[in-house]
Design an enzyme around this catalytic site. Sequence first.
Site: not given
Ligand SMILES: NC(=O)c1ccc[n+]([C@@H]2O[C@H](COP(=O)([O-])OP(=O)(O)OC[C@H]3O[C@@H](n4cnc5c(N)ncnc54)[C@H](O)[C@@H]3O)[C@@H](O)[C@H]2O)c1
Length: 248
Positions: A63, A140, A153-157
């Site tokens: 992405v 997030s 991370y927080a800044a990016s979100k």
């Molecule tokens: N898990 C948490 O506690 C949490 C909390 C708040 C927000 N989030 C957000 O939720 C989203 C999903 O996270 P998750 O917890 O399911 O994590 P995860 O690591 O299980 O899944 C993330 C997916 O994104 C893919 N990915 C990462 N970089 C990529 C790239 N450059 N191009 C294409 N795919 C890419 C990974 O391969 C993975 O399959 C993220 O944006 C994360 O920041 C997660």
Amino acid sequence: MNRFEGVKVLLTGAGSGIGRATALRLVSEGAAVFAVDLSGEGLAQTAAAALGPGRIATRVADVADEDAVVAAVRAAAGELGGIDVLVNVAGIHRTTPIDRLTVDDLQRLFTVNAVGTALFCREALPHLPDRTGVIVTIASSAASHGNPYMTAYAASKGAVLGFSLSLAAEVAHRGIRVVPISPGAVATPLVGPGLLPPELDLSYYGRIRSLFGAADPEQIAGVIAFAASRDAGYLTGAELRVDGGSHI
Ligand SMILES: NC(=O)c1ccc[n+]([C@@H]2O[C@H](COP(=O)([O-])OP(=O)(O)OC[C@H]3O[C@@H](n4cnc5c(N)ncnc54)[C@H](O)[C@@H]3O)[C@@H](O)[C@H]2O)c1
């Protein structure tokens, strides 16, 4: 429930965690899903677990790579015959105390989390239908509530959240909805062992834990499906914080 019968969904981050749970949920409700991820293995596992009545196609793409995003969105529109809904889930996490923060951390987090989301939105928007098109982004709870060691991370979100709210204002005249969702802690590989270096003082985290425990990815997928569905037809430009009451 076949809320997504005939609905064409482009979904990023579908190879794991929240993205995988979202793919499975949407396919189970009838959607045709074009699933994108960096991990071909992750996508294959998601596709193998998907149970109809909908269907799923997959594509490996980064992405954060503009050319790859342009090509992936074009392929999605071709494969699905259009795009009704874009769900941006792909993301990465790093925790770093402020004295160890690097430019590499900042750039990588912003490029994947914020730039990746923005590129998919820019490329998908010309395909989305007026009045029914929907974009869901994943920010997030860290975007608007302090978390130790998560400054970058927080800044990016925060960037994802601000981007989403402004985009909602910009595309409202077309009747396209934009809904940023902000999960709290979700039990996925993203926050597994290794996220928090053991030398950090984890007692700081006590104040931001939910008494409900961490969410299952399916609990976030359910909210994503709601936001993307016609049930949420009057919902746009509003952050849905799904954090089990961590910040009551
Ligand atoms: N898990 C948490 O506690 C949490 C909390 C708040 C927000 N989030 C957000 O939720 C989203 C999903 O996270 P998750 O917890 O399911 O994590 P995860 O690591 O299980 O899944 C993330 C997916 O994104 C893919 N990915 C990462 N970089 C990529 C790239 N450059 N191009 C294409 N795919 C890419 C990974 O391969 C993975 O399959 C993220 O944006 C994360 O920041 C997660």
